[in-house]
Design an enzyme around this catalytic site. Structure first.
Site, mmCIF file in Angstrom:
data_model
loop_
_atom_site.group_PDB
_atom_site.id
_atom_site.type_symbol
_atom_site.label_atom_id
_atom_site.label_comp_id
_atom_site.label_asym_id
_atom_site.label_seq_id
_atom_site.Cartn_x
_atom_site.Cartn_y
_atom_site.Cartn_z
ATOM 1 N N CYS A 118 0.895 -1.161 0.000
ATOM 2 C CA CYS A 118 0.000 0.000 0.000
ATOM 3 C C CYS A 118 0.928 1.203 0.000
ATOM 4 O O CYS A 118 1.489 1.544 1.040
ATOM 5 C CB CYS A 118 -0.909 -0.012 1.221
ATOM 6 S SG CYS A 118 -1.795 1.538 1.445
ATOM 7 N N CYS B 291 -0.539 4.363 2.247
ATOM 8 C CA CYS B 291 -0.554 4.254 3.714
ATOM 9 C C CYS B 291 0.031 2.893 4.046
ATOM 10 O O CYS B 291 1.198 2.677 3.730
ATOM 11 C CB CYS B 291 -1.930 4.529 4.318
ATOM 12 S SG CYS B 291 -3.364 3.851 3.471
ATOM 13 N N SER B 292 -0.736 1.994 4.661
ATOM 14 C CA SER B 292 -0.187 0.663 4.937
ATOM 15 C C SER B 292 -1.295 -0.375 4.995
ATOM 16 O O SER B 292 -1.292 -1.249 5.852
ATOM 17 C CB SER B 292 0.589 0.657 6.257
ATOM 18 O OG SER B 292 1.652 1.571 6.204
ATOM 19 N N CYS B 293 -2.252 -0.281 4.063
ATOM 20 C CA CYS B 293 -3.384 -1.205 4.066
ATOM 21 C C CYS B 293 -2.896 -2.647 3.984
ATOM 22 O O CYS B 293 -1.955 -2.951 3.245
ATOM 23 C CB CYS B 293 -4.309 -0.900 2.895
ATOM 24 S SG CYS B 293 -5.026 0.753 3.004
#
Lengths: 213, 224
Positions: free
Chosen positions: A117, A120-122
């Site tokens: 991601c 962000c950090s999905c």
């Protein structure tokens, strides 16, 4: 379509950053905010303990490994994952926050899948738990879309030339789980024995599954 | 220009350090920050797109310096003040914190499992008709910026702006973050996985058959 700036709603966030009012040191900052919210009646520290216990002890990459091992052993489950992953995973009890819309992508000799991601950090929490530090790092987010093979080398993974890499940048609420290739020589293995082979990284795509020699 | 979080394709970040599966948190305050963020979210004062945008609006120097959970906590503090849930004086410790009107919405320990299990599905019925079929050639917006709000939230990364790809999957109709992040409504529309050859995105792709897939909303795309 370009809006006229004078008439557009404007983002006000850039002018005011109240978080700077909290203590700068992160541990103290978190403690201060928890104390304030508890005093205001907005947070129950016991609920925080339950959330932490959930992600420390109940939800983690063994869930994903179970899905992979089951998909390797049971063709009808693999078909169900391909048709409607959410329904198939719901039956196993793997659903909820950050895993509401799941897609399983299958590695083959021709195609290796990798998940990131960049914005962000999905990450698929119900199947893999909390993302590892490197998954959230600037280096991984910046590099893996542009140079996936160099990133794989950081994990000691080298792909043959006939294997293309497909990088999935999770820009929406859809979460991706990589189904790694089943290693040769594991025919007839139990679900548990197969699960033990499946690393977290192999389900993100930064690892491959191997039988220990 | 873009915001600091939009870093896909950037050069210069150095090696990636793998880590053991046994490491879940790297400091004692990390799980606390995670739990506090989730508990604050359950007060119903913001949606996931608002919270992502709050983190993206950190000053670039803070975004670069803050660890993952520091960004979360900063975002939560900023949103709590923006919503009037916490006053700046309470945040700074200049006055005692007062009981909030929202206290009835406090997440209790017995509610946690249900809240985590429900999650926050983003699929919604939509009046917007599906315009593309699997295999259709499409091109992304040339400028990867929010068209509704200057400097607003979008999920089209800069590296994929103005790029030609093909529809790979159709995900149904989902909440549009560009609208929802600014409390302008959920505005659901068709969402697709779009596949791009690496050579369409990068001057020097590593391999001629490598690809990148992004989930993109219909309004980010035009037919080519």
């Amino acid at each position: 379509m370009q809006g006229n700036l004078w008439f557009m709603p404007h983002d006000t966030h850039d002018h005011d950053h109240p978080h700077a009012l909290l203590p700068p040191q992160p541990a103290l900052r978190v403690k201060a905010l928890e104390t304030i919210l508890t005093q205001k009646g907005l947070v129950d520290p016991a609920a925080l303990d339950v959330i932490i216990d959930t992600y420390e002890n109940k939800i983690g990459p063994r869930n994903g490994a179970h899905v992979v091992a089951k998909a390797w052993r049971e063709p009808e489950f693999l078909d169900a994952l391909r048709t409607d992953a959410d329904a198939a995973l719901l039956e196993l009890g793997y659903y909820g926050r950050q895993g509401e819309h799941m897609v399983v992508v299958e590695n083959t000799p021709q195609m290796h899948n990798l998940v990131v991601c960049t914005l962000c950090s999905c990450y698929p929490w119900p199947l893999l738990g909390i993302p590892p530090g490197w998954y959230k790092s600037d280096a991984y987010r910046a590099r893996v879309v542009r140079e996936p093979r160099a990133v794989l080398a950081d994990f000691d993974v080298r792909l043959p030339d006939e294997t293309a890499v497909r990088v999935w940048d999770s820009t929406a609420e859809v979460r991706y789980l990589v189904l790694p290739m089943r290693p040769a020589g594991t025919e007839g293995w139990s679900e548990q024995a197969l699960m033990d082979l499946v690393s977290r990284d192999s389900m993100i795509g930064t690892g491959v599954v191997q039988v220990p020699v | 220009m873009s915001r600091v979080h939009d870093m896909g394709g950037r050069f210069g970040d150095g090696p990636i350090v793998p880590e053991s599966e046994d490491v879940i948190f790297h400091a004692d305050w990390h799980p606390r920050a995670l739990a506090l963020t989730l508990a604050a979210g359950s007060l119903g004062q913001w949606n996931i797109d608002v919270s992502r945008h709050a983190r993206e609006c950190l000053a670039p120097k803070d975004y670069a310096a803050f660890s993952y959970y520091e960004k979360w906590i900063a975002g939560v503090a900023d949103m709590l003040v923006e919503r009037g849930v916490v006053t700046p004086a309470e945040l700074s410790g200049a006055c005692d914190a007062q009981i909030s009107d929202l206290a009835t919405k406090k997440l209790t320990a017995d509610q946690v499992a249900g809240v985590l299990a429900r999650g926050g599905p983003a699929d919604r019925d939509s009046a917007v008709a599906q315009a593309f079929q699997i295999g259709d050639a499409v091109m992304t917006r040339r400028i990867a910026q929010n068209v509704l709000v200057a400097g607003g939230h979008t999920r089209l990364p800069m590296y994929a702006a103005g790029a030609k790809g093909k529809i790979l999957r159709y995900h149904g109709t989902h909440v549009l973050p560009d609208s929802n992040a600014h409390r302008l409504g959920e505005a659901p529309e068709p969402l697709y996985a779009v596949v791009f050859p690496a050579s369409e995105l990068w001057q020097h792709p590593e391999h001629p058959r490598d690809e990148v897939v992004l989930d993109l909303w219909q309004s980010y795309l035009e037919a080519v």
